[in-house]
Enzyme design. Structure first.
Site, mmCIF file in Angstrom:
data_model
loop_
_atom_site.group_PDB
_atom_site.id
_atom_site.type_symbol
_atom_site.label_atom_id
_atom_site.label_comp_id
_atom_site.label_asym_id
_atom_site.label_seq_id
_atom_site.Cartn_x
_atom_site.Cartn_y
_atom_site.Cartn_z
ATOM 1 N N ASP A 44 13.832 5.263 2.360
ATOM 2 C CA ASP A 44 15.064 5.473 3.119
ATOM 3 C C ASP A 44 15.620 6.856 2.793
ATOM 4 O OD1 ASP A 44 14.722 2.938 4.077
ATOM 5 O OD2 ASP A 44 16.254 2.022 2.809
ATOM 6 N N HIS A 100 8.752 1.169 0.939
ATOM 7 C CA HIS A 100 8.764 -0.230 1.347
ATOM 8 C C HIS A 100 8.376 -0.356 2.809
ATOM 9 C CE1 HIS A 100 12.778 1.475 1.992
ATOM 10 N NE2 HIS A 100 12.942 0.588 2.960
ATOM 11 N N ARG A 110 12.406 -12.904 12.190
ATOM 12 C CA ARG A 110 13.064 -12.453 10.959
ATOM 13 C C ARG A 110 14.126 -11.424 11.318
ATOM 14 N NH1 ARG A 110 12.066 -8.216 7.312
ATOM 15 N NH2 ARG A 110 13.081 -8.677 5.321
HETATM 16 O O1 LIG Z 1 13.518 -5.502 7.234
HETATM 17 C C1 LIG Z 1 13.394 -5.148 6.068
HETATM 18 O O2 LIG Z 1 13.276 -5.931 5.130
HETATM 19 C C2 LIG Z 1 13.353 -3.680 5.735
HETATM 20 C C3 LIG Z 1 14.307 -2.874 6.561
HETATM 21 C C4 LIG Z 1 14.256 -1.425 6.186
HETATM 22 O O3 LIG Z 1 13.481 -1.017 5.381
HETATM 23 C C5 LIG Z 1 15.172 -0.462 6.808
HETATM 24 O O4 LIG Z 1 15.974 -0.862 7.676
HETATM 25 O O5 LIG Z 1 15.127 0.711 6.431
HETATM 26 FE FE LIG Z 2 14.003 0.973 4.742
#
Ligand SMILES: O=C(O)CCC(=O)C(=O)O
Ligand SMILES: [Fe+2]
Length: 191
Positions: A44, A100, A110
Site C-alpha cells: 500500500d 499482500h 468476500r
Molecule cells: O481485500 C483484502 O483483503 C486486501 C485489500 C487491499 O489490499 C487493499 O485494499 O489495498
Molecule cells: Fe492493499
C-alpha cells in the site's frame, strides 16, 4: 514524547490535516479460483492501512523471505494493520511495508474495507533524522503522498526502488527486501 516530535516542526504539520481514503473491495465468488486473482500482489502507498475483512478469508501476506504466501484469517471484531510504503520510507526501511494480495473464493463472496491513512498533502516524507547517520545513510528521497502515488502509478511495485537513494544494501542488515521481492511481482495496484 520525544518520539512524537520526530515528525518535524509543528508548524508544517499544522498547515494541513492528515489525508485518508476508504476503499471498498468486493470479490465475487469465482468457480475457478486458481485461475483468477482478487487483488494482485502489492504494497500500500500509505503510512498505514487498517483493514476489515468479512468472515471469508482471502487476504494473504508474503513472508519476509519472499518464499511463501501466508493467509491472514478473518477474526471477528479484529482489524488488520498494514505498514505502507510511506512508513517504510519514514523509518528508513526499519518498518518494511508488507506485500499482500487477495485471492478469491470458489463459493463465497468476500468484502473488505480498507482505511488508507496518509500524511497531510503538503508534508514531505523522508527518513527521520534519528534513524540516519554516518553508518546508516538515508535510503529514500523525500516525497509527498501525491508525488508517491504518481510514482506508484508509473512504476507499480518498483516505486520504492525508484525513490531510493542508495542502491547498495546498507550496513545493519537493512536490506530493502520488498524491492527485491517486488522485482518478481508484476502487480498493478495503487493503494
Ligand atoms: O481485500 C483484502 O483483503 C486486501 C485489500 C487491499 O489490499 C487493499 O485494499 O489495498
Ligand atoms: Fe492493499
Amino acid at each position: 514524547k520525544e518520539d512524537l516530535n520526530w515528525r518535524g516542526p509543528k508548524k508544517e504539520v499544522a498547515a494541513g490535516s492528515s489525508s485518508a481514503a476508504i476503499q471498498l473491495n468486493h470479490y465475487p465468488a469465482c468457480p475457478d479460483p486458481d485461475r483468477a486473482m482478487g487483488l494482485a500482489p502489492h504494497t500500500d502507498s500509505t503510512l498505514l492501512t487498517i483493514l476489515h475483512q468479512s468472515n471469508t478469508s482471502g487476504l494473504q501476506v508474503l513472508r519476509d523471505d519472499g518464499t511463501r504466501w501466508v493467509t491472514v484469517p478473518p477474526i471477528r471484531g479484529g482489524l488488520v494493520v498494514h505498514i505502507g510504503d510511506l512508513l517504510h520510507i519514514l523509518s528508513n526501511g526499519l518498518c518494511p511495508s508488507v506485500v499482500h494480495r487477495a485471492v478469491v473464493n470458489r463459493d463465497r463472496n468476500r468484502i473488505s474495507i480498507a482505511y488508507l491513512h496518509g500524511p497531510p498533502s503538503n508534508v514531505r516524507i523522508s527518513p527521520v533524522q534519528k534513524l540516519v547517520g554516518p553508518s546508516q545513510p538515508p535510503l529514500y528521497r523525500a516525497v509527498t503522498w501525491n508525488e508517491y502515488l504518481g510514482t506508484k502509478a508509473k512504476h507499480f511495485n518498483k516505486a520504492l526502488s525508484s525513490v531510493r537513494l542508495c542502491a547498495a544494501a546498507p550496513i545493519n542488515g537493512l536490506v530493502d527486501a520488498k524491492d527485491q521481492n517486488n522485482n518478481n511481482n508484476n502487480a498493478v495496484k495503487v493503494g
